[in-house]
Scaffold this motif. Structure first.
Motif, short mmCIF file in Angstrom:
data_model
loop_
_atom_site.label_atom_id
_atom_site.label_comp_id
_atom_site.label_asym_id
_atom_site.label_seq_id
_atom_site.Cartn_x
_atom_site.Cartn_y
_atom_site.Cartn_z
N THR A 1 0.71 -1.19 0.07
CA THR A 1 -0.11 0.03 -0.06
C THR A 1 0.68 1.34 0.01
OG1 THR A 1 -0.18 -0.02 2.39
CG2 THR A 1 -2.00 -1.24 1.29
N ALA A 2 2.17 1.14 0.07
CA ALA A 2 3.12 2.45 0.16
C ALA A 2 2.82 3.31 -0.77
CB ALA A 2 4.41 1.88 0.29
N MET A 3 2.48 2.88 -2.11
CA MET A 3 2.64 3.89 -3.19
C MET A 3 1.16 4.45 -3.22
SD MET A 3 5.40 4.03 -4.93
CE MET A 3 4.55 4.93 -6.28
N TYR A 4 0.15 4.16 -2.59
CA TYR A 4 -1.06 4.93 -2.24
C TYR A 4 -0.87 6.18 -1.51
CZ TYR A 4 -5.62 6.41 -0.54
OH TYR A 4 -6.78 6.97 -0.30
N TYR A 5 -0.13 5.91 -0.38
CA TYR A 5 0.31 6.99 0.43
C TYR A 5 1.45 7.97 -0.20
CZ TYR A 5 -1.89 3.90 3.86
OH TYR A 5 -2.62 3.12 4.46
N TRP A 6 2.28 7.44 -0.82
CA TRP A 6 3.22 8.66 -1.57
C TRP A 6 2.55 9.33 -2.81
CZ3 TRP A 6 7.78 10.04 0.02
CH2 TRP A 6 8.59 9.28 0.86
N LEU A 7 1.91 8.71 -3.59
CA LEU A 7 1.19 9.51 -4.48
C LEU A 7 0.08 10.51 -4.00
CD1 LEU A 7 1.27 6.75 -7.20
CD2 LEU A 7 2.83 8.69 -7.16
N SER A 8 -0.42 10.29 -2.97
CA SER A 8 -1.66 10.94 -2.46
C SER A 8 -1.20 12.13 -1.44
CB SER A 8 -2.54 10.14 -1.79
OG SER A 8 -3.12 8.99 -2.66
N ASP A 9 0.42 11.88 -1.18
CA ASP A 9 0.54 13.08 -0.41
C ASP A 9 0.55 14.28 -1.17
OD1 ASP A 9 3.19 14.55 0.53
OD2 ASP A 9 2.32 13.01 2.33
N PRO A 10 0.26 15.28 -0.36
CA PRO A 10 0.18 16.89 -1.11
C PRO A 10 1.26 17.47 -1.07
CG PRO A 10 -0.45 16.81 1.54
CD PRO A 10 -0.48 15.30 1.14
N LEU A 11 2.33 16.92 -0.40
CA LEU A 11 3.75 17.81 -0.50
C LEU A 11 4.45 16.81 -1.69
CD1 LEU A 11 5.93 19.74 0.12
CD2 LEU A 11 6.72 18.52 1.92
N VAL B 1 15.78 2.61 -16.20
CA VAL B 1 15.33 4.24 -16.61
C VAL B 1 13.92 4.38 -16.58
CG1 VAL B 1 15.56 5.44 -18.60
CG2 VAL B 1 17.51 4.06 -17.95
N LEU B 2 13.02 3.35 -16.96
CA LEU B 2 11.56 3.69 -16.73
C LEU B 2 11.08 4.09 -15.32
CD1 LEU B 2 8.75 3.75 -17.92
CD2 LEU B 2 8.92 1.21 -17.80
N LEU B 3 11.90 3.14 -14.46
CA LEU B 3 11.40 3.34 -12.95
C LEU B 3 11.79 5.11 -12.56
CD1 LEU B 3 10.70 2.26 -10.12
CD2 LEU B 3 13.10 1.81 -9.89
N HIS B 4 12.84 5.14 -12.66
CA HIS B 4 13.47 6.44 -12.35
C HIS B 4 12.75 7.93 -13.10
CE1 HIS B 4 16.35 5.21 -9.09
NE2 HIS B 4 16.59 4.28 -10.17
N VAL B 5 12.54 7.53 -14.35
CA VAL B 5 11.69 8.44 -15.23
C VAL B 5 10.40 8.63 -14.47
CG1 VAL B 5 10.74 9.19 -17.38
CG2 VAL B 5 12.95 8.32 -17.29
N SER B 6 9.63 7.60 -14.01
CA SER B 6 8.37 7.63 -13.55
C SER B 6 8.36 8.34 -12.09
CB SER B 6 7.88 6.19 -13.42
OG SER B 6 7.84 5.68 -14.47
N ILE B 7 9.54 8.03 -11.16
CA ILE B 7 9.69 8.98 -10.25
C ILE B 7 9.83 10.28 -10.37
CG2 ILE B 7 11.24 9.00 -8.02
CD1 ILE B 7 11.64 6.15 -8.14
N ALA B 8 10.56 10.76 -11.53
CA ALA B 8 10.67 12.08 -11.76
C ALA B 8 9.44 12.75 -11.94
CB ALA B 8 11.77 12.33 -12.84
N LEU B 9 8.63 12.06 -13.03
CA LEU B 9 7.50 12.82 -13.19
C LEU B 9 6.36 12.58 -12.11
CD1 LEU B 9 7.20 10.97 -16.93
CD2 LEU B 9 7.79 13.53 -16.33
N LEU B 10 6.26 11.80 -11.48
CA LEU B 10 5.25 11.57 -10.59
C LEU B 10 5.57 12.17 -9.17
CD1 LEU B 10 3.97 7.80 -11.07
CD2 LEU B 10 3.12 10.22 -12.16
N MET B 11 6.83 12.21 -8.74
CA MET B 11 7.29 13.00 -7.32
C MET B 11 7.90 14.08 -7.44
SD MET B 11 7.80 9.08 -5.35
CE MET B 11 6.61 8.02 -5.24
N GLY B 12 8.40 14.44 -8.75
CA GLY B 12 9.18 15.73 -8.85
C GLY B 12 10.75 15.48 -8.60
N LEU B 13 11.38 14.41 -8.69
CA LEU B 13 12.64 14.15 -8.15
C LEU B 13 13.57 14.12 -9.48
CD1 LEU B 13 12.11 11.48 -5.08
CD2 LEU B 13 12.45 14.23 -5.09
#
Length: 328
Positions: free
Chosen positions: A187-197, A251-263
């Protein structure tokens, strides 16, 4: 047995490690720190924190860092110039040490460095044996012939250390997640992707909402990330034929992190580490040589420019002189 071992070592040393593979990684590492410096003010990067009112941090070895020996605002500008030159690929032998100094100085002195800054600081240090023995004008050139077997062997040894380091990063990342209840139960990704920050940006919300609304979607996102990280650990032992697939997944994993979490800076540093980890240095990318492309372009432009009459006459005279000298 010793003779076979010696022959194997010699075969490795005779293979050039100075290709555009590590050149691309150097550029990505430099861009990782550069985008942070360009997008952030000095007052944002260096500010007091709880328990550490002094800034920038200059205790211990950090006292010799760029942001401590120079005023932070000026150090900020100097670091940007150094990273721009390093990212361009010009003279890796000359830019390797300044690149490492700027990167490790920022990681050591900034108030809130992230994991990407730490990875960049480590990789620029481990790349020094490769870059300092690289005599090319540009690290984008496909390859450089081996002249010194000892230097080549030192460079290859540095790559082995880098690959072990990157495998350790992904092993720690995947195993640490399994020790947390939210990751273990999916369930971790639910909390990460729903976090307002730290959560997903507004444009991605309509796409993610249906996925996060169901248990299956959340579980796939959560365990999928852990599975990719754990699979990347085995890249240390994987055959060359399997490495491109692992590289693509990483690469797909880290591009997704960059797009969805701004990292974004973190993603650049990690993609650079994956290039060094999974792309063999002796398999250069099919990129054109930038120097030769520039020379050919200049030649074509110069040949299209009409010469003045004295230029044409001098050229004819020069050709006649050359022909006379060549005649027996």
């Amino acid at each position: 047995m010793l003779s076979r071992l010696g022959a194997s070592v010699r075969a490795v040393a005779e293979t050039s490690p100075w290709t555009n593979v590590y050149g691309l990684a150097r550029t990505l590492i430099a861009l990782s720190t550069l985008v942070t410096l360009l997008a952030s003010e000095t007052s944002t990067l260096f500010r007091p924190a709880a328990g550490d009112p002094d800034f920038p941090y200059c205790d211990g070895a950090a006292a010799y860092g760029l942001f401590c020996v120079a005023e932070p605002a000026w150090a900020h500008r100097i670091a940007i110039v150094v990273l721009l030159v390093a990212a361009s690929g010009w003279r890796p032998r000359l830019t390797a040490l300044p690149h490492w100094w700027a990167t490790v100085s920022f990681q050591a002195s900034s108030t809130i460095p992230d994991g990407g800054d730490q990875v960049a600081a480590v990789l620029t240090l481990l790349l020094l044996p490769i870059a300092l023995t690289d005599g090319r004008t540009w690290h984008w050139q496909r390859t450089r012939p081996v002249g010194d077997l000892a230097a080549s062997l030192v460079a290859w040894s540095a790559l082995v250390v880098i690959r072990v380091q990157v495998a350790g990063i992904y092993l720690q990342a995947s195993m640490a997640k399994l020790g947390r209840e939210e990751w273990a139960n999916g369930t971790a990704m639910y909390y990460w992707l729903s976090d307002p920050l730290f959560g997903a940006p507004g444009w991605a919300a309509p796409l993610l909402r249906p996925v996060l609304a169901g248990a299956a979607g959340v579980t796939i996102l959560t365990w999928g990330a852990v599975a990719v990280e754990f699979a990347l650990v085995f890249g240390l032992f994987a055959r060359r034929a399997a490495r491109p697939y692992l590289l693509g997944a990483g690469v797909l994993l880290h591009v997704s992190i960059a797009l969805l979490m701004g990292l974004g800076s973190f993603a650049l540093a990690m993609i650079a580490s994956l290039v060094l980890y999974l792309r063999p240095l002796d398999q250069p990318w099919p990129l054109p040589d930038p120097l030769m492309r520039t020379v050919k372009s200049l030649r074509s432009h110069l040949s299209a420019v009409p010469q003045p009459f004295w230029g044409r006459r001098r050229t004819v005279a020069t050709r006649r002189a050359l022909e006379e000298n060549r005649s027996p």
